[in-house]
Write an enzyme that holds these catalytic residues in place. Structure first.
Site, mmCIF file in Angstrom:
data_model
loop_
_atom_site.group_PDB
_atom_site.id
_atom_site.type_symbol
_atom_site.label_atom_id
_atom_site.label_comp_id
_atom_site.label_asym_id
_atom_site.label_seq_id
_atom_site.Cartn_x
_atom_site.Cartn_y
_atom_site.Cartn_z
ATOM 1 N N GLY A 139 0.816 -1.200 0.000
ATOM 2 C CA GLY A 139 0.000 0.000 0.000
ATOM 3 C C GLY A 139 0.855 1.258 0.000
ATOM 4 O O GLY A 139 1.942 1.292 -0.586
ATOM 5 N N SER A 140 0.387 2.292 0.687
ATOM 6 C CA SER A 140 1.003 3.621 0.583
ATOM 7 C C SER A 140 2.388 3.738 1.193
ATOM 8 O O SER A 140 3.058 4.753 1.005
ATOM 9 C CB SER A 140 0.081 4.660 1.222
ATOM 10 O OG SER A 140 -1.101 4.796 0.458
ATOM 11 N N VAL A 141 2.852 2.728 1.919
ATOM 12 C CA VAL A 141 4.250 2.740 2.376
ATOM 13 C C VAL A 141 5.177 2.883 1.169
ATOM 14 O O VAL A 141 6.242 3.503 1.237
ATOM 15 C CB VAL A 141 4.572 1.443 3.158
ATOM 16 C CG1 VAL A 141 6.067 1.305 3.392
ATOM 17 C CG2 VAL A 141 3.838 1.428 4.482
ATOM 18 N N LYS A 161 4.819 4.715 -1.334
ATOM 19 C CA LYS A 161 4.921 6.097 -1.805
ATOM 20 C C LYS A 161 6.261 6.725 -1.414
ATOM 21 O O LYS A 161 6.688 7.718 -2.006
ATOM 22 C CB LYS A 161 3.774 6.934 -1.241
ATOM 23 C CG LYS A 161 2.418 6.587 -1.837
ATOM 24 C CD LYS A 161 1.286 7.328 -1.145
ATOM 25 C CE LYS A 161 -0.066 6.904 -1.711
ATOM 26 N NZ LYS A 161 -1.202 7.472 -0.952
#
Length: 582
Positions: A303-305, A307
């Site tokens: 997921g957004s980790v 980013k």
């Protein structure tokens, strides 16, 4: 008449052949394959002796694990009273022994009268109690150090388990089995460090007490009990890990208190890049050998980790992220988000803090248009693709790896996927094909906190002989490949701090801790579980602390869970609070 003679000759020949086969078989059993009979490699001599011997194993001879301070992690020694069954037929000063143990003779009698084989009686003895009992020189009664498994062992998936596996035993130790040095039934490492370090840990010889019995279990050659054991002062070895067992136990307790069912946590010392604690769920079911796999070494959807990777690439790429704002009311497909998810117009820093998908999908597509491999390059620079655990040549072991079955990260399943706008946007927010291990994510956070310096992760410091001398020390090693620049690391540290400090940051909960935390949250939608669309997610928080003087990198992940019940942030909060209480 001639036919009768022929039949007699035929029968005699058949009988001679059968007798020859029988004699051959007897010779094979009695003389040739006595220590390695059949494909099962059965030691017939050993099996024969066992039939007329009762024994008490004091130490199985396998090497053991300790934490960084020498605290046993798998087994420990205790002074205990060992009693052989034949004492039931003897007259001996049981009242005196009971008095030394602070028991009644009736209690001691009750325990001994049920014995049909040697056993440990009573509680742990002091050194003085053991000395007094042994001074009595009672045949069949001894106060000795007995090996005992640690109750409720910590880091069970990391340490791993042992078990019998005849196929692996034959393949791995064929010469020793054929030479009779090892039994085909010797337990070997099945998973974790037990498997990685098995060739160092495999037992040379058990330490045990034994006596010979007749068919009724009585003494065959009198009541003399013999001791057999390894005379080698160097073996078995102990493997000293980098684990702090006190912190490890606290982390285990926190995960259990919050009922984290699948996932776990990794805590690294940023300076040394050593594992301080690592725990995985579910617990190991010893009866069914389920839950053995260490989830911290298995690639997961981040997921957004992820980013963080896109942010690092954007900082270096020349993409203008200073003056621009992004419409965070939109999703990565340029469609309006649900009302609850709309964030308005945000700059790049606020987009990272509030985890705006539109911003990172847009920036990723712009960067890939200029450089098709830029996402792969920065994932590699931050150590998310190749294994990060310690590996190198150790004696005759080429490319020895400390971590058993550490998985590799994945960015794309197909090369063509990196050329499609939709796939690029999905990858930018850590979805689609992206898979990384929690250990690699923790290492990424430690790398950023160190200013971009990449190191291999160590979980074992050294192997020690029984006498305390060092057999081998695993020296710190750099992680090969390109790395991010110090300036890039500084900018990333600013972004990671803002995730917690920002009023709407996804990590704002951690503002109330005694130390400042920097990090990144991640929520990965897991679709098509068992062929159905579901609301199952992976929930992450990865970071380091104290933010201004980093000491620890920590990752917590709750896998395959419902968003309404995830305890990830609560677990992260409590671990930090345990290390730095208010």
């Amino acid at each position: 008449m001639k036919n009768t003679v022929k039949r007699i000759h035929f029968v005699l020949i058949i009988m001679m052949i059968m007798i020859g086969v029988l004699v051959g078989r007897m010779a094979q059993i009695q003389l040739i394959d006595t220590e390695s009979f059949s494909k099962e490699k059965i030691n017939l001599i050993e099996s024969s002796v066992k039939q007329r011997t009762q024994e008490m194993i004091l130490n199985d001879g396998r090497g053991q694990f300790t934490d960084k301070n020498g605290v046993p992690l798998t087994v420990q020694k205790e002074r205990r009273l060992v009693v052989f069954p034949f004492v039931k037929e003897m007259t001996w000063p049981k009242e005196k022994v009971a008095s030394i143990m602070q028991h009644t003779s009736a209690t001691l009698d009750e325990q001994i009268n049920t014995l049909d084989k040697p056993a440990v009686i009573g509680e742990t003895l002091t050194s003085e109690q053991a000395k007094e009992i042994n001074a009595l020189k009672i045949p069949g009664v001894f106060a000795l150090n007995v090996q005992k498994k640690v109750k409720n062992p910590v880091a069970e998936q990391l340490i791993g388990i042992t078990g019998e596996n005849k196929n692996v035993m034959t393949k791995r130790y064929n010469k020793k089995v054929n030479d009779g040095e090892l039994s085909i039934n010797t337990p070997i490492g099945v998973s974790g460090l037990q498997s990685s370090f098995d060739e160092f840990l495999i037992p040379e010889q058990e330490s045990k007490l034994l006596y010979h019995v007749d068919r009724r279990g009585g003494p065959l050659f009198g009541i003399e009990v013999k001791y057999t054991g390894a005379g080698n002062p160097f073996y078995p070895v102990s493997v000293q890990t980098t684990i702090d067992s006190s912190i490890q136990q606290k982390m285990e307790n926190i995960l259990d208190e919050h009922a984290l069912k699948e996932g776990g946590a990794v805590l690294l010392d940023i300076d040394t890049n050593e594992v301080v604690a690592m725990t995985s769920r579910p617990h190991i079911n010893q009866q069914r050998s389920s839950g053995v796999g260490n989830r911290m070494l298995v690639p997961q959807v981040p997921g957004s980790v992820f980013k963080t990777v896109i942010a690092a690439a954007a900082i270096d790429s020349g993409i203008d992220t200073y003056k621009r704002t992004f419409n965070c009311d939109l999703d990565i497909y340029n469609k309006l988000e649900k009302q609850a998810k709309r964030k308005g117009m945000l700059n790049f820093q606020d987009s990272f803090a509030e985890s705006c998908n539109y911003t990172f999908g847009t920036v990723a597509k712009e960067m890939v248009k200029e450089n098709k491999t830029i996402i792969d390059e920065y994932a590699n620079k931050l150590g998310l693709v190749d294994p990060v655990g310690w590996q190198g040549d150790v004696f005759h072991f080429d490319d020895f790896k400390q971590f058993d079955n550490e998985g590799k990260g994945i960015i794309w399943h197909q090369d063509k996927a990196s050329t499609y706008s939709k796939e690029i946007a999905q990858t930018a927010i850590g979805q689609r094909d992206v898979r990384v291990t929690p250990l690699a994510v923790a290492n990424m956070m430690a790398t950023i906190a160190r200013g971009g310096e990449k190191k291999q992760v160590r979980v074992v410091d050294r192997i020690q002989y029984k006498n305390g001398a060092t057999l081998y020390t695993f020296q710190p090693q750099k992680l090969q490949g390109d790395h991010i620049a110090p300036y890039t690391a500084i900018r990333l540290r600013q972004l990671l701090k803002e995730v917690v400090d920002h009023p709407k940051g996804t990590g704002r909960r951690f503002q109330s801790l005694a130390v400042q935390v920097a990090g990144k949250s991640g929520t990965a939608d897991i679709r098509a579980v068992e062929g159905k669309n579901t609301n199952i997610i992976n929930k992450w928080f990865a970071g380091y602390f104290p933010a201004n003087h980093p000491k620890y990198a920590l990752v917590v992940v709750d896998l395959n869970t419902e968003s309404s019940t995830t305890p990830t942030n609560a677990v992260f909060y409590d671990i930090v609070n345990t290390l730095y209480p208010k």
